[in-house]
Design a protein around this motif. Structure first.
Motif, short mmCIF file in Angstrom:
data_model
loop_
_atom_site.label_atom_id
_atom_site.label_comp_id
_atom_site.label_asym_id
_atom_site.label_seq_id
_atom_site.Cartn_x
_atom_site.Cartn_y
_atom_site.Cartn_z
N ASP A 11 0.81 -1.22 0.00
CA ASP A 11 0.00 0.00 0.00
C ASP A 11 0.84 1.27 0.00
O ASP A 11 0.30 2.37 -0.16
N HIS A 12 2.15 1.15 0.19
CA HIS A 12 3.00 2.33 0.30
C HIS A 12 3.22 2.98 -1.06
O HIS A 12 3.22 2.32 -2.11
N ASP A 13 3.42 4.30 -1.03
CA ASP A 13 3.62 5.06 -2.27
C ASP A 13 4.82 4.59 -3.08
O ASP A 13 4.87 4.77 -4.30
N ASP A 14 5.82 4.00 -2.38
CA ASP A 14 7.05 3.59 -3.07
C ASP A 14 6.99 2.17 -3.61
O ASP A 14 7.98 1.68 -4.18
N TRP A 15 5.84 1.49 -3.42
CA TRP A 15 5.76 0.09 -3.82
C TRP A 15 6.08 -0.10 -5.31
O TRP A 15 6.88 -0.97 -5.68
N ASP A 16 5.48 0.70 -6.17
CA ASP A 16 5.65 0.50 -7.61
C ASP A 16 7.06 0.86 -8.09
O ASP A 16 7.56 0.27 -9.05
N SER A 17 7.70 1.82 -7.41
CA SER A 17 9.00 2.28 -7.89
C SER A 17 10.18 1.54 -7.26
O SER A 17 11.29 1.60 -7.78
N ALA A 18 9.96 0.87 -6.15
CA ALA A 18 11.06 0.17 -5.47
C ALA A 18 11.59 -0.97 -6.34
O ALA A 18 10.82 -1.71 -6.95
N ASP A 19 12.91 -1.09 -6.37
CA ASP A 19 13.55 -2.17 -7.12
C ASP A 19 13.58 -3.42 -6.24
O ASP A 19 14.32 -3.49 -5.25
N LEU A 20 12.76 -4.39 -6.59
CA LEU A 20 12.69 -5.64 -5.83
C LEU A 20 13.31 -6.80 -6.62
O LEU A 20 13.09 -7.97 -6.27
N SER A 21 14.09 -6.49 -7.62
CA SER A 21 14.55 -7.51 -8.56
C SER A 21 15.48 -8.54 -7.93
O SER A 21 15.60 -9.67 -8.43
#
Length: 518
Positions: A279-289
């Motif tokens: 739900d956090h604003d950074d979820w889509d932009s965070a690099d989880l690769s």
């Protein structure tokens, strides 16, 4: 017979051996302060902490209690108590003073290390506990002292400068190292005794079942007064030579940042934490690769949360464990199908899992019964509690959870055998909450039941017979110094008269049927 004169080869040797094998590899990072510690650093700090324990009169077989958030000093004490042959008892700073005092009385520590923000509650707890340990205050700077403990030195100031090798006693594999508290059937905390051997075997099980590597990095989102803070990932990663990143408080954005910036590879968290991250604003932009897998524990994880992680390409699955055994007992097979998402997997390499009926006999596959576990990582029992130890620990550990094994050998947790529920990864026992609520002058009778909650999984709902002018805010204010916050009911309902299933016996099932929907 164990030769107690033999060199110590258990948990107390790990920091020294890691310092010899991988001295420059980072074992710990503090996201709150930015400090970083190699394994050589951790071993020197552990040696200094051993000298601190001895300066404060702690001998082998003594206990050290700590009330603190996740800090490097708590790691010092983990390795130092293991080296010194003492036990470490991390106690929850979330508990109310009466609960904390009961635990202190049971542990009877020779040394108590308390983080400054919790000094007032700990002082209140000590006054009722009947124990009088030496106290050291853990604070923001080396000279930090508190009005509650004006004679107690700050941890950094008390820590000797000498980090050279210390002499250590021989430690047997069945010697205790960690005292971790859990709940009892009435909500009274029990101290679970974890031995050196059990801690080692849980690490082995976790490493082999989950494929942990020496280059793994994890943000530690469990508190270190939980088995999750130690035995889910922290200790197994130290066993392998990986890196653990801690912080004082959980912040979903910070965890995403750690995964991104530190190259986080593995994550285990409760469902509420996993949801807050998505739900956090950074979820889509965070690099989880670089995140190889994530696991959910501490209660059922909603399919919608799991799907959000899958959509980012993360292999999120559910796990299962408990303080008394493990906590890591199952693993998902390679290439597991998504239709098995509600399962906790198949037993780990060194775990014997069975489902039994009330007589202890195995049930047929597909039938629901109690899950029992057998493994060398099982705890040794409960501290000074022979009756509960006998009821839980035998050839198998009785989990108290209902489960079934499907046709493909996957285990599914079906519910609690008793009335306990899990809220945000914390066990809550209705009887304890009811006792506290019933003390309110406006309450005649009360039943507390779990209801679903999107954030915490489950929360309590107090069904009250009494004064209907009572508000939820009033009730929670009344409970503030009686119960930890996570035990407070989050919903309040009124009933004219409690249903009964017999003379003076409240029918709890009828109450839950009427009020348990929301």
């Amino acid at each position: 017979m164990v030769d107690r004169s033999a060199p110590q080869e258990w948990v107390g040797a790990w920091s020294e051996k890691r310092a010899a094998l991988t001295p420059e590899r980072e074992g710990l990072a503090d996201a709150t302060t930015g400090e970083r510690f190699t394994y050589a650093d951790l071993d020197r700090r552990a040696n200094r902490a051993v000298r601190l324990l001895r300066d404060r009169g702690v001998d082998a077989d003594d206990s050290v209690a700590v009330v603190s958030r996740n800090r490097p000093a708590v790691v010092d004490l983990f390795f130092a108590t293991a080296k010194a042959g003492a036990t470490l008892a991390p106690l929850s700073h979330r508990l109310a003073p009466p609960e904390l005092g009961e635990l202190l009385a049971r542990v009877d520590p020779g040394l108590l290390v308390v983080e400054a923000p919790f000094a007032a509650d700990v002082a209140d707890a000590l006054s009722a506990s009947g124990v009088d340990p030496s106290v050291v205050v853990l604070g923001a700077d080396s000279g930090d002292v508190t009005s509650e403990f004006p004679e107690a030195p700050g941890y950094d100031a008390a820590l000797p400068a000498d980090g050279s090798v210390v002499e250590t006693p021989a430690v047997a594999p069945d010697d205790p190292h960690l005292l971790l508290h859990t709940g009892g059937s009435t909500g009274t905390p029990k101290e679970t005794v974890l031995t050196h051997e059990g801690i080692v075997w849980n690490s082995v099980n976790t490493i082999t079942a989950w494929g942990l590597r020496d280059d793994d990095v994890t943000p530690m989102v469990f508190p270190m007064f939980h088995t999750g803070g130690w035995n889910v990932l922290t200790v197994p990663l130290w066993h392998m030579g990986g890196t653990v990143v801690i912080a004082r408080e959980f912040d979903p954005g910070q965890v995403l940042s750690v995964i991104d910036e530190e190259g986080g590879t593995v994550l285990v968290a409760v469902p509420a934490v996993l949801r807050m991250m998505t739900d956090h604003d950074d979820w889509d932009s965070a690099d989880l690769s670089q995140l190889r897998f994530a696991k959910s524990g501490g209660g059922p994880c909603r399919q919608s949360v799991m799907q959000t992680w899958w959509d980012r390409g993360i292999d999120l699955s559910q796990g299962y464990g408990l303080t008394e055994c493990g906590p890591n007992n199952f693993a998902m097979p390679d290439g597991w199908p998504r239709e098995k998402a509600d399962a906790v997997g198949k037993p780990a390499l060194h775990v014997d899992a069975r489902i039994v009926d009330d007589d202890g006999d195995p049930v047929e596959r597909g039938e629901i019964g109690e899950l029992v576990l057998r493994s060398p990582h099982a705890a040794d029992g409960y501290l000074d509690n022979p009756e509960e130890t006998a009821a839980t620990f035998g050839a198998f550990v009785a989990t108290g959870d209902l489960a079934r094994e499907d046709a493909d050998g996957y285990f599914h947790i079906e519910g609690r055998k008793k009335e306990m529920y899990v809220s945000g990864g914390e066990n809550v026992y209705p009887a304890e909450v009811e006792d506290a609520v019933a003390d309110h002058p406006g309450v005649d009778e009360v039943v507390v039941i779990p209801v679903p909650d999107d954030q915490w999984g489950q929360v309590g709902k107090a069904v009250v017979q009494g004064d209907e002018s009572l508000t939820l805010a009033d009730l929670r204010e009344f409970l503030d110094d009686r119960l930890a916050g996570f035990k407070h009911p989050r919903h309040l309902a009124f009933i004219e008269e409690m249903p009964t299933s017999g003379p003076s016996k409240i029918d709890r099932q009828a109450v839950e049927a009427e009020f348990g929907a929301e």
